[in-house]
Scaffold this motif. Structure first.
Motif, PDB file in Angstrom:
ATOM      1  N   ASN A  82      -8.789  31.348  47.269  1.00 15.28           N
ATOM      2  CA  ASN A  82      -9.681  31.143  48.411  1.00 15.28           C
ATOM      3  C   ASN A  82     -11.150  30.850  48.085  1.00 15.28           C
ATOM      4  OD1 ASN A  82      -7.284  31.681  49.595  1.00 15.28           O
ATOM      5  ND2 ASN A  82      -8.065  33.141  51.093  1.00 15.28           N
TER       6      ASN A  82
ATOM      7  N   GLY B  91       2.197  28.523  49.408  1.00 21.20           N
ATOM      8  CA  GLY B  91       1.357  28.828  50.567  1.00 21.20           C
ATOM      9  C   GLY B  91       1.956  30.001  51.326  1.00 21.20           C
ATOM     10  N   VAL B  92       1.115  30.787  52.004  1.00 21.24           N
ATOM     11  CA  VAL B  92       1.648  31.949  52.719  1.00 21.24           C
ATOM     12  C   VAL B  92       2.456  31.569  53.961  1.00 21.24           C
ATOM     13  CG1 VAL B  92       0.044  33.734  51.905  1.00 21.24           C
ATOM     14  CG2 VAL B  92      -0.578  32.350  53.892  1.00 21.24           C
TER      15      VAL B  92
ATOM     16  N   ASN C 200     -12.270  35.629  54.850  1.00 19.54           N
ATOM     17  CA  ASN C 200     -12.639  34.324  54.290  1.00 19.54           C
ATOM     18  C   ASN C 200     -14.086  33.957  54.628  1.00 19.54           C
ATOM     19  OD1 ASN C 200     -10.265  33.829  52.949  1.00 19.54           O
ATOM     20  ND2 ASN C 200      -9.316  32.718  54.658  1.00 19.54           N
TER      21      ASN C 200
ATOM     22  N   GLN D 255      -0.863  26.010  54.671  1.00 18.68           N
ATOM     23  CA  GLN D 255      -1.648  27.089  54.041  1.00 18.68           C
ATOM     24  C   GLN D 255      -2.203  26.659  52.684  1.00 18.68           C
ATOM     25  OE1 GLN D 255      -2.802  29.511  55.628  1.00 18.68           O
ATOM     26  NE2 GLN D 255      -1.630  29.370  57.497  1.00 18.68           N
ATOM     27  N   SER D 256      -1.998  27.486  51.670  1.00 17.12           N
ATOM     28  CA  SER D 256      -2.687  27.240  50.389  1.00 17.12           C
ATOM     29  C   SER D 256      -2.253  25.973  49.667  1.00 17.12           C
ATOM     30  CB  SER D 256      -2.486  28.424  49.460  1.00 17.12           C
ATOM     31  OG  SER D 256      -3.422  29.425  49.764  1.00 17.12           O
TER      32      SER D 256
ATOM     33  N   TYR E 120      -0.840  31.988  42.199  1.00 19.63           N
ATOM     34  CA  TYR E 120      -1.752  33.129  42.140  1.00 19.63           C
ATOM     35  C   TYR E 120      -1.546  33.916  40.850  1.00 19.63           C
ATOM     36  CZ  TYR E 120      -0.973  31.798  46.983  1.00 19.63           C
ATOM     37  OH  TYR E 120      -0.774  31.095  48.124  1.00 19.63           O
TER      38      TYR E 120
ATOM     39  N   PHE F  39      -5.034  35.853  45.825  1.00 18.52           N
ATOM     40  CA  PHE F  39      -5.696  34.635  46.289  1.00 18.52           C
ATOM     41  C   PHE F  39      -6.976  34.894  47.078  1.00 18.52           C
ATOM     42  CE2 PHE F  39      -4.374  34.972  50.670  1.00 18.52           C
ATOM     43  CZ  PHE F  39      -3.121  35.583  50.638  1.00 18.52           C
TER      44      PHE F  39
ATOM     45  N   TYR G 148     -11.701  24.573  55.987  1.00 14.59           N
ATOM     46  CA  TYR G 148     -10.671  25.161  55.128  1.00 14.59           C
ATOM     47  C   TYR G 148      -9.563  25.773  55.991  1.00 14.59           C
ATOM     48  CZ  TYR G 148      -8.401  28.859  52.482  1.00 14.59           C
ATOM     49  OH  TYR G 148      -7.456  29.692  51.940  1.00 14.59           O
TER      50      TYR G 148
ATOM     51  N   CYS H  64      -5.618  24.556  56.254  1.00 13.71           N
ATOM     52  CA  CYS H  64      -4.510  25.491  56.017  1.00 13.71           C
ATOM     53  C   CYS H  64      -3.514  25.490  57.184  1.00 13.71           C
ATOM     54  CB  CYS H  64      -5.037  26.905  55.812  1.00 13.71           C
ATOM     55  SG  CYS H  64      -5.824  27.150  54.207  1.00 13.71           S
TER      56      CYS H  64
ATOM     57  N   TYR I 116      -0.851  38.966  57.974  1.00 10.52           N
ATOM     58  CA  TYR I 116      -2.302  39.163  58.136  1.00 10.52           C
ATOM     59  C   TYR I 116      -2.910  38.046  58.968  1.00 10.52           C
ATOM     60  CZ  TYR I 116      -3.369  35.609  54.595  1.00 10.52           C
ATOM     61  OH  TYR I 116      -3.491  34.423  53.931  1.00 10.52           O
TER      62      TYR I 116
ATOM     63  N   GLU J 236      -5.683  32.092  62.889  1.00  7.72           N
ATOM     64  CA  GLU J 236      -6.414  32.357  61.634  1.00  7.72           C
ATOM     65  C   GLU J 236      -7.926  32.367  61.873  1.00  7.72           C
ATOM     66  OE1 GLU J 236      -5.003  30.428  58.098  1.00  7.72           O
ATOM     67  OE2 GLU J 236      -6.707  31.131  56.919  1.00  7.72           O
TER      68      GLU J 236
HETATM   69  N1  GLN Z   1      -5.201  30.323  54.977  1.00  8.39           N
HETATM   70  C1  GLN Z   1      -4.737  31.361  54.116  1.00  8.39           C
HETATM   71  C2  GLN Z   1      -5.874  32.286  53.720  1.00  8.39           C
HETATM   72  O1  GLN Z   1      -6.957  31.832  53.563  1.00  8.39           O
HETATM   73  C3  GLN Z   1      -4.116  30.724  52.908  1.00  8.39           C
HETATM   74  C4  GLN Z   1      -3.642  31.720  51.901  1.00  8.39           C
HETATM   75  C5  GLN Z   1      -2.453  31.292  51.116  1.00  8.39           C
HETATM   76  O2  GLN Z   1      -1.648  30.473  51.487  1.00  8.39           O
HETATM   77  N2  GLN Z   1      -2.297  31.959  50.009  1.00  8.39           N
HETATM   78  O3  GLN Z   1      -5.718  33.457  53.604  1.00  8.39           O
END
Ligand code: GLN
Length: 345
Positions: A149, A293-294, A200, A91-92, A276, A124, A224, A228, A55, A193
């Motif tokens: 998030n 993290g994704v 977001n 990421q997260s 999560y 998330f 943010y 990430c 995504y 992103e």
């Molecule tokens: N930057 C990603 C987001 O906001 C982080 C999500 C994640 O790692 N779960 O969707």
């Protein structure tokens, strides 16, 4: 008198023996750590389950075969297997360190009272979760969580600073201190992103509307997104985890990054919400505070024992790296890392 003079050399001998066996033990423990790391690497190297996140378009392009494991012990030694040099976006996992920064700067109460520390039990980026907790907001303390998030964007919005630049310096500074090196933003991920983070942005706007963010939600979402996109490898992440494992003191640099007394608050939120909606399942099997993290990384913390991290991009349905979960669980279980288990001796 006679007994004392006689027992002194015996005492000295016993001491020497104890210190010898202590260093012997440390060497043995080191060998055990490396063995556990190597075994997990060999076992999961060819595992192909899961799928890269897509995504965020840049994440789909990351090599899915990338697999690196690192463990950092109290003496700052780093045990590794596989690719611990290639960087992925944090990421997260950054959510932990920005939350920690706010707890360090403003105290544990600030996060609890402004955002909340209860797990949402939802994905998330769930907006339903925002609406669900909204119904209880008026009745007392907020019920959002800084590791998903909406709460994470709000936590970024809480970092104090006169300008976006000043806030960013604090955020990246805390990450650098925890990782023991200067980290950089992966610009391709940040751009990718930023171009696609409308969801977001919607969450950021909602958080302003509901009072979790006081002003400038656009800045909070942008910072943010930037946090990430910080590039990290498995070694960096393990050092970051170890900073939390050893009371906020980075065992590689010996720098006290945050107050030891505040670390348990960070670990508690990781334990309840780090993976999560699969956080309960994870805790059930490992007992470890962790964060995924994704980008494919997971960090986990065995307090007083070790920090561990694995990078492997393919994720399961909950958004957690498949190989990272398996490798960390195996390694921790073979090293007695579960903090909820009784001590083995
Ligand atoms: N930057 C990603 C987001 O906001 C982080 C999500 C994640 O790692 N779960 O969707």
């Amino acid at each position: 008198m006679r007994t004392i003079t006689r027992s002194l050399p015996a005492f000295a001998a016993a001491l020497a023996l104890a210190s010898l066996s202590a260093s012997g033990l440390a060497a043995q423990a080191g060998a055990d750590v490396q063995k556990a790391v190597d075994a997990a690497y060999a076992k999961y190297r060819t595992l192909k389950e899961g799928k890269n996140a897509d995504y965020i378009p840049a994440l789909a392009k990351v090599n899915p075969d990338l697999f690196g494991i690192a463990v950092v012990t109290a003496d700052g030694k780093v045990y590794t297997a596989g690719d611990v040099k290639s960087e992925v976006s944090i990421q997260s996992i950054s959510k932990v360190f920005t939350m920690a920064q706010v707890i360090q700067e403003q105290g544990a109460d600030a996060i609890e009272k402004t955002i909340g520390v209860d797990a949402t039990g939802a994905r998330f980026n769930s907006i339903i979760a925002v609406e669900a907790v909204r119904t209880v907001v008026g009745s007392g303390a907020p019920e959002m969580n800084p590791l998903v998030n909406p709460g994470a964007i709000s936590a970024t919005g809480m970092v104090r600073g006169a300008s976006a630049d000043e806030v960013w310096k604090k955020i990246i500074g805390f990450h650098n201190d925890s990782a023991a090196r200067n980290l950089d933003v992966l610009q391709d991920v940040y751009k990718s992103e930023s171009d696609t983070n409308q969801r977001n942005q919607a969450i950021g706007a909602l958080m302003l509307a509901y009072g979790y963010i006081k002003s400038n939600w656009q800045q909070a979402v942008d910072l943010y997104t930037r946090q990430c996109s910080i590039g990290v490898n498995a070694r960096d992440l393990a050092v970051m985890a170890s900073t939390l494992a050893f009371g906020g003191k980075n065992p590689v640099t010996n720098k006290q990054v945050m107050d030891a007394a505040k670390v348990p608050n960070v670990l508690a939120v990781m334990a309840t919400a780090g993976l999560y909606d699969d956080s309960g399942k994870w805790l059930y099997h490992t007992g470890l505070p962790a964060k995924s993290g994704v980008g494919g990384g997971i960090i986990a913390v065995s307090p007083g024992k070790f920090g561990i991290a694995v990078v492997s991009p393919p994720l399961d349905d909950a958004g957690n790296s498949v190989r990272a979960q398996r490798a960390i669980a195996d390694i921790s279980n073979s090293l007695g890392g579960n903090p909820l288990a009784p001590p083995s001796r």
